[in-house]
Design an enzyme around this catalytic site. Sequence first.
Site, PDB file in Angstrom:
ATOM      1  CG  LEU A 145      -2.019  -1.303   1.229  1.00 33.56           C
ATOM      2  CD1 LEU A 145      -1.823  -2.339   1.349  1.00 33.56           C
ATOM      3  CD2 LEU A 145      -3.153  -0.167   2.371  1.00 33.56           C
ATOM      4  CG  ASP A 146       4.473   3.266   2.440  1.00 30.95           C
ATOM      5  OD1 ASP A 146       3.544   4.779   2.236  1.00 30.95           O
ATOM      6  OD2 ASP A 146       5.350   3.719   3.548  1.00 30.95           O
ATOM      7  CG  ASP A 147       6.372  -0.094  -2.712  1.00 31.11           C
ATOM      8  OD1 ASP A 147       7.456   0.672  -3.137  1.00 31.11           O
ATOM      9  OD2 ASP A 147       6.626  -0.319  -0.994  1.00 31.11           O
TER      10      ASP A 147
END
Length: 713
Positions: A400-402
């Site tokens: 999700l962060d990427d």
Amino acid sequence: MLPNRKEVDRVRSTSGMDSPVQIVRAPVDGLDHAVRNASAHLLSMQYPEGYWWGELESNPTMEAEFLLLTRFLGIDDEETWRKLTNHLLEQQRPDGTWGQFYGAPGDLSTSTECYFALKLAGVSPERESMKKAREFILSKGGVPETRVFTKIWLSLFGQYEWRGVPSMPAEFMLLPNWFPITIYDFSSWARATVVPLLVILDRKPVKSVPDSAAIDELYPLPRDRTDYSIKRPARLIGWETFFYAGDIVLRHLERSPWKPARSQAIAKAERWILAHQEADGSWGGIQPPWVYSLMALEVLGYPLDHPVMQKGVQGFTSFSIEDNDRLRVQACVSPLWDTCLTMIALLDGDVDPSHPALLRASDWLSGQQILTGGDWQVKAKGVSPGGWAFEFHNDLYPDLDDTSEIVMALDRVAVPDDDKQRRAIERAVRWLLGMQSHNGGWAAFDKDNTNVLMAKIPFSDFGETIDPPSVDVTAHILEMLGQLGYTAEHPAVSAGLEYIRSEQEPDGPWFGRWGVNYVYGAGAVLPALRALGEDMEADYVRMAVDWLRDHQNDDGGWGESCVSYVDPDYKGRGPSTASQTAWALLALLAAGEVDDSSTRSGVEYLLRTQLADGAWDEPYFTGTGFPGYGVGQKTADGGDAEAYRSHELPAGFMINYHMYRYCWPLMALGRYKRLIAGEPWPADRERNDTSDDAWVGHAKRPANRLHRFLKIW
């Protein structure tokens, strides 16, 4: 759906905090040159395919365990072992120890694994450095005091007794989803590690080693007098005690020859392992599940020439780095993360959005979007795929962060086919909105992966066993939504902001789950608030600004030690680093502190420490894999286990991202340069109310059964 792009692309020109910079300031000497130099350096590092990729440095257990893996599989060769040995000896400190991160105190388990690997490779125990290592290990209690995973590695070679390893029956694979704990209650990385370990713990293999490699000298007592029982929990009442008692019961059951479901469980684990191998041969894109999966399949009888085994072994070449007669093994690779951060840095550094390097990177990233399902669908039912991974290949576990950072990068690149890029962004946004957890935050890989019972079992004494929402990931996703034109009126944004406010520390900053630590948290949150058009004069924002000012070092930079995860005295304290200084500056700039003396001092620190080639030097570890709490987040009481107090972070896993020292400083300097010239913040756009139709998958969970009943009724 996304907000109308034609409406949100207009730069705001209103007064107040919507456009905090209205005048042109005098530039800092050398700023233009520094930005150009840093941009040129990054452009020179791009791979022909379009991506950027730097080393992901962790700790020497990676090399030690790789050496042991080759022995277990029977593929050890003298040249590989020689290079691994060179690296391990080079990493050893003058006091004979090995640690978890740069400048860390010696760690017992890390030192034990390195000592055994070196001895197996033929290094004499009479070597002075080995004597020092042995003295240190014994001073810490020796092998009996090492962590569970170290004991597993030693048991595989007969250097510890399997009866001293916590029990976990393979029937765990058969538990239904409605059961209080299942394999899908583990975090993605723990799950991919536990499944092959169920096979290994069932078969309890032992590979022989020469007598000269035995490490009996690392036991305080002779091995036949060593107590191999599992440690009793400190608390008499609690889940730890419950699982401790359960472990005793399971041990008795394991002695029974009647295990009617065991073969079915092992077969299911085998199928799971085979189904989860990635295209590059890895499992989960990280070292631990990779090595355990290969060993589990070997135990199950898979020969080395089997395609799965061949691909798994050969895949390690992409994780290995040969340098000056040494061989390093990365725990993971980070090309997508490195690429999107580099793109944002270059755009902040005034590189044209249509620059060929950015177009190549955009095209490469677009081709990496994952449009197939994965484990995340177990708890995010009905959500369509659309994320990106951290690594080259990790389709089952998009990050999700990427995904949020990649969307922010793609959104700012002027590509010829804007419709294609918009569709990719729309898919990503739908996926991210569907992955929002019920508390309003977002985690790294899963939705609502918050069952703290997984951290209480005796087996879980290292790393993080669950993946709860974190402030830093949530902030990056909110920043992305703000850049795309979403506002606090949107339910998902509102819930995310509520979560962030609830997680603020009493003195102002936020805990950093994936970066060190409170500086990282503040550096993620304040730009997100700014991107959403929040009031940057609000009291809770000013608290964070004041905290950053109070924790600036005398040299103008900011730094924070990894020890801050276990010792509050180190909160926001440590030698200045380029990346942490950049995070603090990004936060201050987002808060409108362009003319603040702290901001100028931070900028001057980066200019003063920049190298001639445009880069920065950064030996300190500023990335976080695992703080080592088990539950994946800061605990209310700080924890009562030794892992919560020891400066060596025995249960942690810290990272030095080699690209951080290039990307983050350029972002900070580029944005400072932009703001003092009167240009807008990257996400300053006309805000438009976004429809609830864009909001997917988030609903407040009814508080109890009565509420559920009333809702249905």
